[in-house]
Scaffold this motif. Sequence first.
Motif, PDB file in Angstrom:
ATOM      1  N   PRO A  50     -21.468  21.424 -23.120  1.00 48.66           N
ATOM      2  CA  PRO A  50     -22.855  21.396 -23.597  1.00 48.66           C
ATOM      3  C   PRO A  50     -23.745  20.592 -22.660  1.00 48.66           C
ATOM      4  N   TYR A  51     -24.977  21.014 -22.544  1.00 45.55           N
ATOM      5  CA  TYR A  51     -25.929  20.240 -21.759  1.00 45.55           C
ATOM      6  C   TYR A  51     -26.339  18.997 -22.542  1.00 45.55           C
ATOM      7  N   LEU A  52     -26.835  18.025 -21.822  1.00 41.72           N
ATOM      8  CA  LEU A  52     -27.192  16.754 -22.450  1.00 41.72           C
ATOM      9  C   LEU A  52     -28.314  16.922 -23.471  1.00 41.72           C
ATOM     10  N   THR A  53     -28.205  16.143 -24.535  1.00 40.43           N
ATOM     11  CA  THR A  53     -29.248  16.097 -25.553  1.00 40.43           C
ATOM     12  C   THR A  53     -29.610  14.635 -25.793  1.00 40.43           C
ATOM     13  N   ASP A  54     -30.672  14.416 -26.523  1.00 40.69           N
ATOM     14  CA  ASP A  54     -31.082  13.056 -26.863  1.00 40.69           C
ATOM     15  C   ASP A  54     -29.990  12.354 -27.665  1.00 40.69           C
ATOM     16  N   LEU A  55     -29.319  13.100 -28.555  1.00 41.00           N
ATOM     17  CA  LEU A  55     -28.242  12.526 -29.359  1.00 41.00           C
ATOM     18  C   LEU A  55     -27.109  12.031 -28.460  1.00 41.00           C
ATOM     19  N   HIS A  56     -26.757  12.825 -27.462  1.00 42.20           N
ATOM     20  CA  HIS A  56     -25.688  12.444 -26.544  1.00 42.20           C
ATOM     21  C   HIS A  56     -26.064  11.183 -25.780  1.00 42.20           C
ATOM     22  N   ILE A  57     -27.277  11.137 -25.253  1.00 41.11           N
ATOM     23  CA  ILE A  57     -27.714   9.981 -24.460  1.00 41.11           C
ATOM     24  C   ILE A  57     -27.745   8.717 -25.318  1.00 41.11           C
ATOM     25  N   SER A  58     -28.267   8.835 -26.535  1.00 43.95           N
ATOM     26  CA  SER A  58     -28.344   7.661 -27.403  1.00 43.95           C
ATOM     27  C   SER A  58     -26.955   7.163 -27.776  1.00 43.95           C
ATOM     28  N   ALA A  59     -25.999   8.078 -27.952  1.00 42.35           N
ATOM     29  CA  ALA A  59     -24.645   7.689 -28.347  1.00 42.35           C
ATOM     30  C   ALA A  59     -23.943   6.894 -27.253  1.00 42.35           C
ATOM     31  N   ILE A  60     -24.267   7.184 -25.994  1.00 35.36           N
ATOM     32  CA  ILE A  60     -23.644   6.481 -24.872  1.00 35.36           C
ATOM     33  C   ILE A  60     -23.923   4.988 -24.941  1.00 35.36           C
ATOM     34  N   TYR A  61     -25.108   4.642 -25.397  1.00 30.61           N
ATOM     35  CA  TYR A  61     -25.524   3.238 -25.382  1.00 30.61           C
ATOM     36  C   TYR A  61     -25.309   2.520 -26.713  1.00 30.61           C
ATOM     37  N   VAL A  62     -24.561   3.149 -27.590  1.00 30.74           N
ATOM     38  CA  VAL A  62     -24.206   2.520 -28.868  1.00 30.74           C
ATOM     39  C   VAL A  62     -22.717   2.185 -28.832  1.00 30.74           C
ATOM     40  N   ASP A 111     -23.098  16.003 -15.437  1.00 27.29           N
ATOM     41  CA  ASP A 111     -23.869  15.191 -16.380  1.00 27.29           C
ATOM     42  C   ASP A 111     -22.977  14.596 -17.469  1.00 27.29           C
ATOM     43  N   GLN A 112     -21.914  15.296 -17.813  1.00 29.53           N
ATOM     44  CA  GLN A 112     -21.017  14.794 -18.857  1.00 29.53           C
ATOM     45  C   GLN A 112     -20.044  13.730 -18.338  1.00 29.53           C
ATOM     46  N   VAL A 113     -19.713  13.767 -17.046  1.00 25.41           N
ATOM     47  CA  VAL A 113     -18.733  12.799 -16.529  1.00 25.41           C
ATOM     48  C   VAL A 113     -19.391  11.603 -15.847  1.00 25.41           C
ATOM     49  N   ALA A 114     -20.676  11.684 -15.546  1.00 21.98           N
ATOM     50  CA  ALA A 114     -21.374  10.535 -14.954  1.00 21.98           C
ATOM     51  C   ALA A 114     -21.761   9.581 -16.088  1.00 21.98           C
ATOM     52  N   ARG A 115     -20.874   8.639 -16.402  1.00 19.81           N
ATOM     53  CA  ARG A 115     -21.046   7.755 -17.553  1.00 19.81           C
ATOM     54  C   ARG A 115     -20.998   6.301 -17.115  1.00 19.81           C
ATOM     55  N   ALA A 116     -22.073   5.579 -17.369  1.00 21.05           N
ATOM     56  CA  ALA A 116     -22.093   4.145 -17.084  1.00 21.05           C
ATOM     57  C   ALA A 116     -20.989   3.454 -17.871  1.00 21.05           C
ATOM     58  N   GLY A 117     -20.228   2.610 -17.188  1.00 21.58           N
ATOM     59  CA  GLY A 117     -19.125   1.917 -17.823  1.00 21.58           C
ATOM     60  C   GLY A 117     -17.831   2.697 -17.826  1.00 21.58           C
ATOM     61  N   LYS A 118     -17.905   3.990 -17.544  1.00 24.31           N
ATOM     62  CA  LYS A 118     -16.717   4.846 -17.514  1.00 24.31           C
ATOM     63  C   LYS A 118     -16.388   5.278 -16.086  1.00 24.31           C
ATOM     64  N   THR A 119     -17.383   5.848 -15.401  1.00 24.04           N
ATOM     65  CA  THR A 119     -17.150   6.350 -14.045  1.00 24.04           C
ATOM     66  C   THR A 119     -17.996   5.632 -13.001  1.00 24.04           C
ATOM     67  N   PHE A 120     -18.944   4.818 -13.442  1.00 22.07           N
ATOM     68  CA  PHE A 120     -19.694   3.955 -12.526  1.00 22.07           C
ATOM     69  C   PHE A 120     -20.222   2.770 -13.319  1.00 22.07           C
ATOM     70  N   SER A 121     -20.604   1.720 -12.595  1.00 21.54           N
ATOM     71  CA  SER A 121     -21.157   0.540 -13.247  1.00 21.54           C
ATOM     72  C   SER A 121     -22.186  -0.087 -12.321  1.00 21.54           C
ATOM     73  N   TYR A 122     -22.860  -1.091 -12.808  1.00 20.96           N
ATOM     74  CA  TYR A 122     -23.819  -1.842 -12.001  1.00 20.96           C
ATOM     75  C   TYR A 122     -23.443  -3.316 -12.039  1.00 20.96           C
ATOM     76  N   ASP A 123     -23.578  -3.976 -10.898  1.00 20.65           N
ATOM     77  CA  ASP A 123     -23.433  -5.417 -10.856  1.00 20.65           C
ATOM     78  C   ASP A 123     -24.557  -5.988  -9.998  1.00 20.65           C
ATOM     79  N   GLU A 124     -24.426  -7.258  -9.586  1.00 20.44           N
ATOM     80  CA  GLU A 124     -25.505  -7.886  -8.818  1.00 20.44           C
ATOM     81  C   GLU A 124     -25.738  -7.219  -7.465  1.00 20.44           C
ATOM     82  N   ASN A 125     -24.770  -6.423  -7.028  1.00 22.83           N
ATOM     83  CA  ASN A 125     -24.905  -5.724  -5.743  1.00 22.83           C
ATOM     84  C   ASN A 125     -25.375  -4.283  -5.893  1.00 22.83           C
TER      85      ASN A 125
END
Length: 203
Positions: A50-62, A111-125
């Motif tokens: 499925p393509y991304l929806t608002d529900l999917h995006i909001s669920a990622i950050y909960v 779009d489904q596999v690019a997940r913050a905390g799962k396949t990439f993250s951010y730090d001070e760099n």
Amino acid sequence: MSKRILNIVTSIKGDASFSNKLSNAILEKLKAEHNEIQVQTLDLSKTPLPYLTDLHISAIYVPAELHTEPQKDALKYSDAAVKDLLEADIIVIGVPLYNFGIPAVLKGWIDQVARAGKTFSYDENGPKGLLTDKKVFLSIASGAIFSEGPYKSYDFSESYLRTVLGFLGITDITTFRVEGTAIPDFAENALPKALASVEEFAF
């Protein structure tokens, strides 16, 4: 040691697909090079995510423990796709060139596999890809010739995939191409030339 291969199919042409034929040649070469492999095929042409929806995006950050049933349902496809990707040692991606870019179903998978905390993250760099020690083979098929010549700047498939996969931490990427399949002077030799490049490659 057994190698886990994720084979991603995106062409709508099935057995007649040049990208599928090239991917199959890559798989056969991998089978010959490794003592034991497990191949999982994800045919996005038949079962697109499925393509991304608002529900999917909001669920990622909960937090997972706070997910509602609709949020759990929205994330199940992404969770499964990320799991398959994390478990794979080698990823083979068939990429027919549609309108100068990748098929929509492949973008949907990304779009489904690019997940913050799962396949990439951010730090001070800045951003950090979490998918390391993986190898990708791209089998790109096109009616015209895009690897060189006047149409080279029209190809947004390889550059995009190298960029987004690199963002996720995958930088070991090899591209094979079967091109010129719609050009009379090149069509007859297009697939044999591509298959020969696979056979000659040191996997």
